[in-house]
Design an enzyme around this catalytic site. Structure first.
Site, PDB file in Angstrom:
ATOM      1  N   CYS A   8      -7.494 -12.217  19.357  1.00 28.22           N
ATOM      2  CA  CYS A   8      -8.131 -10.720  19.772  1.00 28.22           C
ATOM      3  C   CYS A   8      -9.499 -10.707  18.900  1.00 28.22           C
ATOM      4  CB  CYS A   8      -7.168  -9.837  19.256  1.00 28.22           C
ATOM      5  SG  CYS A   8      -5.390 -10.190  19.948  1.00 28.22           S
ATOM      6  N   CYS A  45      -2.416 -17.851  15.677  1.00 31.18           N
ATOM      7  CA  CYS A  45      -2.117 -16.698  16.705  1.00 31.18           C
ATOM      8  C   CYS A  45      -2.089 -17.651  18.009  1.00 31.18           C
ATOM      9  CB  CYS A  45      -3.251 -15.730  16.687  1.00 31.18           C
ATOM     10  SG  CYS A  45      -3.294 -14.360  15.266  1.00 31.18           S
ATOM     11  N   LYS A  76      -2.699   4.814   7.168  1.00 30.79           N
ATOM     12  CA  LYS A  76      -2.917   5.499   8.434  1.00 30.79           C
ATOM     13  C   LYS A  76      -2.790   6.974   8.362  1.00 30.79           C
ATOM     14  CE  LYS A  76      -0.193   1.815  10.338  1.00 30.79           C
ATOM     15  NZ  LYS A  76       0.321   1.133   9.260  1.00 30.79           N
ATOM     16  N   ARG A  97       0.763  -1.077  -0.192  1.00 32.59           N
ATOM     17  CA  ARG A  97      -0.109  -0.013   0.040  1.00 32.59           C
ATOM     18  C   ARG A  97       0.896   1.259   0.133  1.00 32.59           C
ATOM     19  NH1 ARG A  97      -2.925  -0.325   5.050  1.00 32.59           N
ATOM     20  NH2 ARG A  97      -4.336  -1.605   4.119  1.00 32.59           N
ATOM     21  N   TYR A  98       2.097   1.403   0.656  1.00 31.87           N
ATOM     22  CA  TYR A  98       2.697   2.419   0.734  1.00 31.87           C
ATOM     23  C   TYR A  98       4.171   2.403  -0.181  1.00 31.87           C
ATOM     24  CZ  TYR A  98       0.345   3.072   5.068  1.00 31.87           C
ATOM     25  OH  TYR A  98      -0.644   3.088   6.194  1.00 31.87           O
ATOM     26  N   ARG A 112       7.522  -0.125   1.496  1.00 30.52           N
ATOM     27  CA  ARG A 112       7.342  -1.032   2.416  1.00 30.52           C
ATOM     28  C   ARG A 112       6.068  -1.936   2.216  1.00 30.52           C
ATOM     29  NH1 ARG A 112       6.184   3.888   3.875  1.00 30.52           N
ATOM     30  NH2 ARG A 112       4.520   4.380   5.474  1.00 30.52           N
ATOM     31  N   ARG A 171      -7.799  -8.858  10.898  1.00 30.17           N
ATOM     32  CA  ARG A 171      -7.747 -10.035   9.791  1.00 30.17           C
ATOM     33  C   ARG A 171      -8.655 -11.176  10.427  1.00 30.17           C
ATOM     34  NH1 ARG A 171      -1.899  -8.702   9.516  1.00 30.17           N
ATOM     35  NH2 ARG A 171      -2.400  -6.813   8.801  1.00 30.17           N
ATOM     36  N   ASP A 174     -10.444  -0.731  14.049  1.00 32.01           N
ATOM     37  CA  ASP A 174     -10.953  -0.797  12.746  1.00 32.01           C
ATOM     38  C   ASP A 174     -12.453  -1.260  12.552  1.00 32.01           C
ATOM     39  OD1 ASP A 174      -8.707   0.004  11.632  1.00 32.01           O
ATOM     40  OD2 ASP A 174      -7.975  -1.945  11.566  1.00 32.01           O
ATOM     41  N   CYS A 203     -10.027  -8.295  16.184  1.00 29.75           N
ATOM     42  CA  CYS A 203      -8.576  -8.346  15.084  1.00 29.75           C
ATOM     43  C   CYS A 203      -9.302  -8.115  13.550  1.00 29.75           C
ATOM     44  CB  CYS A 203      -8.308  -9.908  15.003  1.00 29.75           C
ATOM     45  SG  CYS A 203      -6.804  -9.936  13.882  1.00 29.75           S
ATOM     46  N   ASP A 205      -6.971   4.080  10.527  1.00 26.95           N
ATOM     47  CA  ASP A 205      -6.512   3.640   9.467  1.00 26.95           C
ATOM     48  C   ASP A 205      -7.655   3.810   8.424  1.00 26.95           C
ATOM     49  OD1 ASP A 205      -4.348   2.018   7.822  1.00 26.95           O
ATOM     50  OD2 ASP A 205      -4.470   0.913   9.665  1.00 26.95           O
TER      51      ASP A 205
HETATM   52  S1  SF4 Z   1      -4.643  -9.076  16.756  1.00 25.60           S
HETATM   53 FE1  SF4 Z   1      -5.229 -10.312  15.150  1.00 25.60          FE
HETATM   54  S2  SF4 Z   1      -3.176 -11.251  14.070  1.00 25.60           S
HETATM   55 FE2  SF4 Z   1      -2.891 -10.073  16.179  1.00 25.60          FE
HETATM   56  S3  SF4 Z   1      -2.340 -11.533  17.762  1.00 25.60           S
HETATM   57 FE3  SF4 Z   1      -4.646 -10.679  17.771  1.00 25.60          FE
HETATM   58  S4  SF4 Z   1      -5.868 -12.238  16.452  1.00 25.60           S
HETATM   59 FE4  SF4 Z   1      -3.698 -12.646  15.969  1.00 25.60          FE
END
Ligand code: SF4
Length: 481
Positions: free
Chosen positions: A141, A137, A347, A124-125, A128, A146, A303, A144, A340
């Site tokens: 979380c 993971c 960002k 995107r940038y 990088r 993703r 997000d 998350c 974001d």
């Molecule tokens: S934020 Fe998403 S990618 Fe990062 S540790 Fe938590 S679940 Fe995994």
């Protein structure tokens, strides 16, 4: 006599390894593989440790279809069992809201897939790329970004050679963020395979690893891993602490090991309602990070990802928190607050307004400090940066004989009476305190009324500046623009 219920901070809290896992040996507890294998991944297993209201069972179970659960015994041990709103618990335990609001939000709120030249790479940038090497993971979380890749049974779309090949044939890329999922969940051998391929690319300068392992599985950060990472320097690690209670001795030891291996650590926190949405919590987090030699790098606005609506705060809340940091703790302890932008805008830093009024042609600005005091500031004049001494306001020794009368009319900085809130930019692109309702110290036109401060050094400005300065001083020591 009426006795109040004890405050949560005062009552004995049911948490910690001794409470949840009294029978586990040190050897097991300190073994990251044991921690990983013992992760809690089902509601039934969770219910053996934490109370789940029966009426919420169905919604919580539904939410696990979209996004799996994983909680290491170590991370579970940080949860206060008696607090239904525990900030550690909220990050990893699916709540009913996750299912109730699942229609709100996006699968891919940052448009990562639109900017993906090959699977797993987001470019995107300009200089990088993001390289997603796993969908696994230590903990999952609930907010998350993703999570779309982390439903039960999902297989990681990891084509390592194609990703490396893209970076190798894109000379503009000098920095890669290896993320996931969590790259540090891999064995050292697998991780080294990735790092060695990246380090063989001549134009790639920096390798960054994004990981929550130091927070959720700190036992993983052992000497062997650190020695391997150090072979591929410059390697940086972005960690992800959200709450001061995550800054445990175990986490501190893990981060110390990484630091001693020469790896700079930066923290990327996410602003989460009910977890860390207060200035006091973020300040405590950032100060604790500093003690662990971790730079507070970003504070992300959460997000708008599907199923995370209950975590989202307003931007006003983020600004309030940043306002509570600036001036109240070291600048080193203040992260950049970023939103974001949806759809891949990247960002966008967002900050409270401290420059309240700026007239470019007159070289004049009105600044607000962290206490709300206002200051008038003059820029150096075009082409002349000479400094001229000014006599002290009430006598005193003059430091130079150069034209003190003329210079005294043009102080470089003035304190302005009253306090003021932050201000938006007006339709002309000027920043004006009046637009946000200057409180004390503003006249009917909204202009601020300065007080001559103690500054003794001024820049000799152009004629426009001289006339402005000459008009401003009045008999009572106050000045107005
Ligand atoms: S934020 Fe998403 S990618 Fe990062 S540790 Fe938590 S679940 Fe995994």
């Amino acid at each position: 006599m009426h006795i109040n219920a004890p405050e949560p901070a005062l009552r004995a809290r049911r948490l910690g390894r001794a409470h949840y896992f009294p029978e586990v040996t040190d050897a097991e507890w300190n073994d990251w593989r044991w921690q990983f294998r013992q992760r809690i991944t089902t509601l039934e297993a969770l219910a053996r440790h934490l109370e789940i209201p029966p009426e919420e069972w169905q919604d919580r179970a539904e939410s696990l279809r979209d996004f799996r659960m994983g909680i290491t015994p170590y991370y579970l041990s940080l949860i206060d069992k008696d607090d239904p709103n525990d900030p550690i618990m909220r990050q990893v335990v699916p709540l009913a809201e996750e299912n109730l609001f699942r229609a709100i939000g996006e699968e891919d709120p940052l448009g990562e897939e639109q900017f993906s030249p090959v699977p797993g790479i987001t470019h995107r940038y300009p200089d990088r790329v993001l390289m997603v090497v796993s969908n696994n993971c230590a903990i999952y979380c609930r907010y998350c970004t993703r999570k779309r890749t982390m439903y039960e049974g999902a297989t990681p779309d990891v084509e390592l050679d194609r990703m490396v090949d893209y970076i190798a044939r894109t000379p503009a890329v000098r920095d890669v963020v290896v993320s996931g999922g969590d790259p540090l969940n891999y064995s050292n051998a697998k991780l080294e395979q990735i790092l060695s391929k990246l380090r063989a690319i001549p134009h790639l300068e920096i390798i960054r690893i994004g990981s929550r392992v130091p927070v959720a599985l700190p036992q993983r950060i052992d000497d062997e891993l650190c020695a391997m990472l150090a072979k591929y320097h410059p390697v940086w690690v972005n960690v992800h602490f959200n709450h001061p209670r995550e800054l445990t001795p175990e986490a501190a030891l893990a981060c110390d090991r990484l630091s001693r291996a020469g790896i700079p650590l930066n923290n990327q926190a996410v602003l989460l309602k009910g977890v860390n949405d207060s200035a006091a919590t973020i300040k405590s987090l950032c100060q604790g990070l500093m003690r662990m030699r971790i730079r507070p790098y970003y504070l992300y606005q959460c997000d708008p990802v599907r199923g995370a609506e209950h975590f989202r705060t307003t931007i006003a809340k983020g600004l309030e928190i940043m306002e509570g940091l600036r001036g109240h703790t070291s600048g080193l302890a203040i992260p950049t607050y970023v939103v974001d932008a949806p759809g891949g805008g990247g960002k966008v830093p967002v900050a409270p307004q401290y420059l309240l009024h700026y007239e470019r042609e007159k070289g004049r600005a009105v600044l607000r400090n962290f206490q709300g005091n206002l200051y008038e500031y003059f820029e150096p004049s075009q082409g002349t940066d000479e400094l001229h001494p000014v006599p002290p306001p009430s006598g005193g020794r003059l430091r130079s004989s150069a034209d003190p009368k003329a210079a005294a009319k043009k102080p470089a900085k003035r304190r302005i009476s009253g306090k003021i809130g932050s201000a938006p930019v007006d339709e002309n692109g000027s920043i004006n305190a009046a637009a946000n309702g200057a409180s004390n110290g503003s006249d009917a036109s909204g202009e601020v009324e300065p007080v001559v401060g103690k500054s003794r050094w001024v820049h000799r400005g152009p004629s426009t500046r001289s006339s402005v300065a000459a008009q401003t001083t009045n008999g009572n020591g106050h000045a107005k623009p």
